[in-house]
Design a protein around this motif. Structure first.
Motif, PDB file in Angstrom:
ATOM      1  N   ILE A  29     -20.937   2.156   5.228  1.00 49.63           N
ATOM      2  CA  ILE A  29     -21.744   1.281   4.378  1.00 49.63           C
ATOM      3  C   ILE A  29     -21.517   1.550   2.885  1.00 49.63           C
ATOM      4  O   ILE A  29     -21.983   0.780   2.055  1.00 49.63           O
ATOM      5  CB  ILE A  29     -23.253   1.394   4.699  1.00 49.63           C
TER       6      ILE A  29
ATOM      7  N   ASN B  55     -19.575   5.223  11.381  1.00 47.15           N
ATOM      8  CA  ASN B  55     -20.817   4.457  11.316  1.00 47.15           C
ATOM      9  C   ASN B  55     -21.982   5.266  11.858  1.00 47.15           C
ATOM     10  O   ASN B  55     -21.838   5.981  12.861  1.00 47.15           O
ATOM     11  CB  ASN B  55     -20.696   3.160  12.115  1.00 47.15           C
TER      12      ASN B  55
ATOM     13  N   PHE C  86     -29.544  -2.978   1.416  1.00 47.59           N
ATOM     14  CA  PHE C  86     -29.235  -3.834   2.556  1.00 47.59           C
ATOM     15  C   PHE C  86     -30.016  -5.140   2.441  1.00 47.59           C
ATOM     16  O   PHE C  86     -31.198  -5.145   2.095  1.00 47.59           O
ATOM     17  CB  PHE C  86     -29.623  -3.149   3.870  1.00 47.59           C
TER      18      PHE C  86
ATOM     19  N   PHE D 264     -18.237  -2.991   9.450  1.00 50.59           N
ATOM     20  CA  PHE D 264     -18.976  -3.989   8.676  1.00 50.59           C
ATOM     21  C   PHE D 264     -18.073  -5.111   8.173  1.00 50.59           C
ATOM     22  O   PHE D 264     -18.542  -6.226   7.944  1.00 50.59           O
ATOM     23  CB  PHE D 264     -19.697  -3.315   7.508  1.00 50.59           C
TER      24      PHE D 264
ATOM     25  N   PRO E  49     -24.758  -4.324   3.915  1.00 52.40           N
ATOM     26  CA  PRO E  49     -24.811  -3.716   2.578  1.00 52.40           C
ATOM     27  C   PRO E  49     -24.588  -4.799   1.532  1.00 52.40           C
ATOM     28  O   PRO E  49     -23.644  -5.605   1.629  1.00 52.40           O
ATOM     29  CB  PRO E  49     -23.642  -2.721   2.608  1.00 52.40           C
TER      30      PRO E  49
END
Length: 298
Positions: free
Chosen positions: A100, A128, A165, A221, A238
């Motif tokens: 992230i 992650n 986020f 992501f 994010p």
């Protein structure tokens, strides 16, 4: 065949004569000539034509010289690495990074470390959720940049700026028009795009998952971003990864009370029970001064 003979070969090619080559390697011309003759006998080929004023490589000699030059370069690298290790510098540092966080500031730090310690290899792993701490606990990483740090762990840590986020849907979705009023229950039948936890044996961590929603599980992501931008599903992302997509109207940020902006704490972490070398210590210090790009404003 010895490295010394290959050095003599290289010196002759670079200086253009046996005499100049002998001077450059601090040998007599006769001893250098004898050494090259022995090399030719061992290889069974003629390296130089000696009919002209200056020695010239034969076709075979040219092929041998190219290999010899590469071998001497590798030899120099080995010597340089040995000096590096003898000085107490690590041969490798390993960094586990949460998927992230923005990688650009980290790359800038790693470039500084590589400039200071060019012989140290840098290994960077993107993980992650619980994967970052598991790499550290399993001694597969020296330093972790983690969003799953638990103060109960017996590790040294340093708080980095948090990551914002947001919850996004495709701008083509009918829910985009209700971004400021939509409820969590409204998305109950929409596909939630989820990034899987990369830990192998630790308890899996779930963040931003709604149990009743159908789910697609992806590895990272970037894939999640592409799926939602294509018009499928929804999920928390994010902000720094989707900021441009929101500005360019590919994604819409949900702003209702059920989908408030969240802050994920980020920590720089390492095992304080393990000896630390100078390269890791430099990396640790530089990472503490790192700043993320602005992620709170749109």
């Amino acid at each position: 065949m010895t490295l010394e003979q290959l050095k003599y070969l290289k010196a002759i090619v670079e200086t253009g004569s046996f005499r100049a080559a002998a001077e450059s390697v601090f040998r007599s011309q006769s001893s250098l000539s004898i050494s090259i003759q022995k090399l030719e006998q061992e290889l069974g080929i003629t390296l130089f034509t000696r009919d002209n004023y200056r020695p010239e490589l034969t076709d075979a000699g040219r092929s041998i010289y190219q290999k010899a030059d590469a071998l001497l370069e590798k030899s120099n690298e080995i010597v340089s690495l040995a000096h590096h290790l003898a000085s107490g510098y690590e041969s490798e540092v390993r960094l586990a990074i949460s998927g992230i966080v923005p990688v650009e500031p980290i790359i800038g730090v790693l470039n500084q470390v590589s400039t200071l310690f060019p012989q140290t290899r840098i290994q960077m792993q993107i993980e992650n959720l619980g994967g970052t701490m598991e790499r550290l606990i399993d001694d597969d990483a020296d330093i972790a940049i983690s969003d799953a740090f638990d103060l109960a762990h017996n590790f040294e840590s340093f708080a980095l700026p948090p990551i914002s986020f947001v919850t996004v849907v495709p701008s083509s979705s009918p829910w985009a028009a209700q971004a400021d009023t939509i409820c969590e229950s409204d998305l109950g039948y929409e596909t939630l795009i989820v990034v899987r936890d990369t830990s192998n044996h630790s308890p899996r961590i779930s963040k931003g998952i709604y149990n009743d929603s159908p789910q697609w599980v992806v590895n990272d992501f970037a894939t999640k971003q592409r799926i939602i931008c294509s018009g499928k599903g929804w999920g928390r992302m994010p902000l720094h990864l989707v900021k441009n997509d929101i500005q360019d109207n590919r994604l819409t940020k949900l702003t209702s009370p059920d989908f408030k902006l969240l802050q994920a704490p980020i920590h720089l972490v390492r095992n304080k029970q393990r000896p630390v070398g100078p390269v890791e210590e430099t990396l640790w210090t530089l990472l503490q001064n790192m700043t993320w790009p602005e992620t709170n404003a749109l």
